[in-house]
Design a protein around this motif. Structure first.
Motif, PDB file in Angstrom:
ATOM      1  N   GLY A 176      -0.798 -10.499 -11.441  1.00 24.41           N
ATOM      2  CA  GLY A 176      -0.330 -10.048 -10.162  1.00 24.41           C
ATOM      3  C   GLY A 176      -0.168  -8.573  -9.788  1.00 24.41           C
ATOM      4  N   ASN A 177      -0.359  -7.874 -10.933  1.00 26.34           N
ATOM      5  CA  ASN A 177      -0.437  -6.312 -10.898  1.00 26.34           C
ATOM      6  C   ASN A 177      -1.913  -5.918 -10.279  1.00 26.34           C
ATOM      7  OD1 ASN A 177       0.362  -3.577 -11.352  1.00 26.34           O
ATOM      8  ND2 ASN A 177      -0.160  -3.776 -13.478  1.00 26.34           N
ATOM      9  N   ILE A 178      -2.239  -5.850  -9.038  1.00 26.54           N
ATOM     10  CA  ILE A 178      -3.376  -5.680  -8.525  1.00 26.54           C
ATOM     11  C   ILE A 178      -3.600  -4.017  -8.300  1.00 26.54           C
ATOM     12  CG2 ILE A 178      -3.283  -7.920  -7.356  1.00 26.54           C
ATOM     13  CD1 ILE A 178      -2.536  -6.260  -4.658  1.00 26.54           C
ATOM     14  N   PRO A 179      -4.641  -3.717  -8.178  1.00 29.91           N
ATOM     15  CA  PRO A 179      -5.000  -2.439  -7.862  1.00 29.91           C
ATOM     16  C   PRO A 179      -4.677  -2.203  -6.358  1.00 29.91           C
ATOM     17  CG  PRO A 179      -7.189  -3.491  -8.471  1.00 29.91           C
ATOM     18  CD  PRO A 179      -5.933  -4.608  -8.481  1.00 29.91           C
ATOM     19  N   LEU A 180      -4.178  -0.965  -6.086  1.00 33.32           N
ATOM     20  CA  LEU A 180      -3.768  -0.637  -4.673  1.00 33.32           C
ATOM     21  C   LEU A 180      -5.182  -0.282  -3.875  1.00 33.32           C
ATOM     22  CD1 LEU A 180      -0.188   0.223  -5.157  1.00 33.32           C
ATOM     23  CD2 LEU A 180      -1.105  -2.037  -4.518  1.00 33.32           C
ATOM     24  N   GLN A 181      -5.016  -0.276  -2.736  1.00 31.69           N
ATOM     25  CA  GLN A 181      -5.949   0.420  -1.839  1.00 31.69           C
ATOM     26  C   GLN A 181      -5.212   1.404  -0.750  1.00 31.69           C
ATOM     27  OE1 GLN A 181      -8.484  -2.228   0.017  1.00 31.69           O
ATOM     28  NE2 GLN A 181      -9.083  -3.373  -1.755  1.00 31.69           N
ATOM     29  N   ALA A 182      -5.913   2.489  -0.361  1.00 32.80           N
ATOM     30  CA  ALA A 182      -5.162   3.312   0.677  1.00 32.80           C
ATOM     31  C   ALA A 182      -4.500   2.346   1.878  1.00 32.80           C
ATOM     32  CB  ALA A 182      -6.186   4.033   1.006  1.00 32.80           C
ATOM     33  N   GLY A 183      -3.466   2.575   2.187  1.00 34.40           N
ATOM     34  CA  GLY A 183      -3.011   2.169   3.470  1.00 34.40           C
ATOM     35  C   GLY A 183      -2.022   0.863   3.033  1.00 34.40           C
ATOM     36  N   ASP A 184      -2.080   0.255   1.920  1.00 33.73           N
ATOM     37  CA  ASP A 184      -1.213  -0.724   1.244  1.00 33.73           C
ATOM     38  C   ASP A 184       0.053  -0.409   1.268  1.00 33.73           C
ATOM     39  OD1 ASP A 184      -3.370  -2.316   0.766  1.00 33.73           O
ATOM     40  OD2 ASP A 184      -3.204  -2.244  -1.513  1.00 33.73           O
ATOM     41  N   VAL A 185       1.040  -1.575   1.950  1.00 35.66           N
ATOM     42  CA  VAL A 185       2.300  -1.460   2.046  1.00 35.66           C
ATOM     43  C   VAL A 185       3.120  -2.188   1.130  1.00 35.66           C
ATOM     44  CG1 VAL A 185       4.368  -1.598   3.670  1.00 35.66           C
ATOM     45  CG2 VAL A 185       2.201  -0.755   4.580  1.00 35.66           C
ATOM     46  N   ILE A 186       3.927  -1.742   0.314  1.00 31.59           N
ATOM     47  CA  ILE A 186       4.546  -2.394  -0.706  1.00 31.59           C
ATOM     48  C   ILE A 186       5.799  -2.685  -0.345  1.00 31.59           C
ATOM     49  CG2 ILE A 186       5.672  -2.470  -3.098  1.00 31.59           C
ATOM     50  CD1 ILE A 186       3.193  -0.548  -3.817  1.00 31.59           C
ATOM     51  N   ILE A 187       6.237  -4.086  -0.132  1.00 29.54           N
ATOM     52  CA  ILE A 187       7.622  -4.357   0.458  1.00 29.54           C
ATOM     53  C   ILE A 187       8.465  -4.883  -0.883  1.00 29.54           C
ATOM     54  CG2 ILE A 187       9.051  -5.595   2.082  1.00 29.54           C
ATOM     55  CD1 ILE A 187       6.629  -5.560   3.937  1.00 29.54           C
ATOM     56  N   VAL A 188       9.750  -4.220  -0.882  1.00 30.02           N
ATOM     57  CA  VAL A 188      10.605  -4.907  -2.077  1.00 30.02           C
ATOM     58  C   VAL A 188      11.833  -5.294  -1.401  1.00 30.02           C
ATOM     59  CG1 VAL A 188      11.780  -4.392  -4.236  1.00 30.02           C
ATOM     60  CG2 VAL A 188       9.649  -3.372  -3.770  1.00 30.02           C
ATOM     61  N   PRO A 189      11.874  -6.698  -1.060  1.00 26.89           N
ATOM     62  CA  PRO A 189      12.916  -7.295  -0.353  1.00 26.89           C
ATOM     63  C   PRO A 189      14.481  -7.086  -1.012  1.00 26.89           C
ATOM     64  CG  PRO A 189      11.557  -9.224  -0.998  1.00 26.89           C
ATOM     65  CD  PRO A 189      10.931  -7.763  -1.371  1.00 26.89           C
ATOM     66  N   GLU A 190      15.447  -7.395  -0.424  1.00 28.77           N
ATOM     67  CA  GLU A 190      16.725  -7.276  -0.799  1.00 28.77           C
ATOM     68  C   GLU A 190      16.846  -8.863  -1.272  1.00 28.77           C
ATOM     69  OE1 GLU A 190      21.348  -6.971   0.269  1.00 28.77           O
ATOM     70  OE2 GLU A 190      19.936  -6.828   1.769  1.00 28.77           O
ATOM     71  N   ARG A 191      17.328  -8.994  -2.659  1.00 30.31           N
ATOM     72  CA  ARG A 191      17.775 -10.657  -3.269  1.00 30.31           C
ATOM     73  C   ARG A 191      18.690 -11.110  -2.192  1.00 30.31           C
ATOM     74  NH1 ARG A 191      20.205  -7.640  -8.112  1.00 30.31           N
ATOM     75  NH2 ARG A 191      22.512  -7.965  -7.595  1.00 30.31           N
ATOM     76  N   GLY A 192      18.473 -12.487  -2.375  1.00 30.18           N
ATOM     77  CA  GLY A 192      19.680 -13.096  -1.758  1.00 30.18           C
ATOM     78  C   GLY A 192      21.059 -13.338  -2.574  1.00 30.18           C
ATOM     79  N   ILE A 193      21.774 -14.076  -1.959  1.00 31.10           N
ATOM     80  CA  ILE A 193      22.986 -14.216  -2.772  1.00 31.10           C
ATOM     81  C   ILE A 193      23.022 -14.993  -3.992  1.00 31.10           C
ATOM     82  CG2 ILE A 193      25.586 -15.301  -2.606  1.00 31.10           C
ATOM     83  CD1 ILE A 193      25.520 -14.431   0.294  1.00 31.10           C
ATOM     84  N   LEU A 194      22.276 -16.044  -4.025  1.00 30.00           N
ATOM     85  CA  LEU A 194      22.199 -16.870  -5.070  1.00 30.00           C
ATOM     86  C   LEU A 194      20.782 -16.496  -6.052  1.00 30.00           C
ATOM     87  CD1 LEU A 194      22.627 -20.342  -3.196  1.00 30.00           C
ATOM     88  CD2 LEU A 194      24.271 -19.038  -4.582  1.00 30.00           C
ATOM     89  N   GLU A 195      20.224 -15.465  -5.932  1.00 33.35           N
ATOM     90  CA  GLU A 195      19.008 -14.814  -6.829  1.00 33.35           C
ATOM     91  C   GLU A 195      19.758 -14.230  -7.931  1.00 33.35           C
ATOM     92  OE1 GLU A 195      15.016 -13.608  -5.173  1.00 33.35           O
ATOM     93  OE2 GLU A 195      16.385 -13.640  -3.440  1.00 33.35           O
TER      94      GLU A 195
END
Length: 195
Positions: A176-195
């Motif tokens: 899953g640790n993929i190589p990135l390309q220019a223009g890629d957007v990495i989104i780290v969401p907020e965890r839910g209450i039960l996560e």
């Protein structure tokens, strides 16, 4: 007396210009919520013109003034706080600099969401997803570690890669640790209450 009047006129013109400033992709914003300092953070307007904010979700900020964004955030956050009216402040910390053409030519990736230092990062060499997270200061305390996304636009199509940081840490998912390309957007969401 003329000097005082001239200074007052300049101050009014400067405040009017600042009030008319509209947000655009690449701008860094400082957002604070007086009643809940845990929500205070810096966010970057992503290439699609949106920001992600805990308890408010994704908001299109492109074209809005900081004051208009404050009102939208306040309205979305208020439903989570029943005790009084919220005080939300949005400040433009760093404006995108279209006047510097060499910055536009540098390939960039964008890291947003529950990350310690969100923003655009220049890609000078081959960079993987985990390296980009490290460049951005690491995951924030409320990060949903198992639901990280990389969004890659190819023309009019968009590909979404899912990444489970927990599985990567344990050695269960190294692919899953993929190589990135220019223009890629990495989104780290907020965890839910039960996560």
């Amino acid at each position: 007396m003329r000097t005082v009047i001239a200074l007052l006129f300049l101050c009014m013109a400067a405040s009017t210009t600042q009030a008319q400033t509209t947000l655009k992709p690449g701008d860094t914003l400082n957002i604070s919520v007086l009643q809940d300092p845990k929500l205070d953070r810096s966010v970057v307007v992503d290439p699609n013109g949106q920001i992600a904010f805990p308890l408010a979700g994704h908001i299109t900020a492109d074209g809005l003034t900081p004051q208009k964004l404050e009102k939208i955030l306040k309205a979305r956050l208020q439903r989570n706080y029943k005790d009084g009216e919220l005080e939300v402040t949005v400040g433009l910390a760093n404006a995108a600099r279209p006047d510097v053409p060499e910055d536009d030519l540098k390939p960039k990736i964008f890291v947003t969401g529950e990350i310690l230092r969100p923003g655009p990062y220049a890609v000078r060499q081959a960079t993987t997803l985990v390296q980009a997270i490290a460049l951005a200061g690491g995951l924030g305390p409320f990060a949903a570690r198992s639901r990280i996304q990389v969004r890659r636009r190819n023309g009019s199509d968009e590909t979404i890669f899912h990444f489970d940081y927990k599985a990567y840490e344990s050695g269960a998912d190294v692919q899953g640790n993929i190589p990135l390309q220019a223009g890629d957007v990495i989104i780290v969401p907020e965890r839910g209450i039960l996560e």
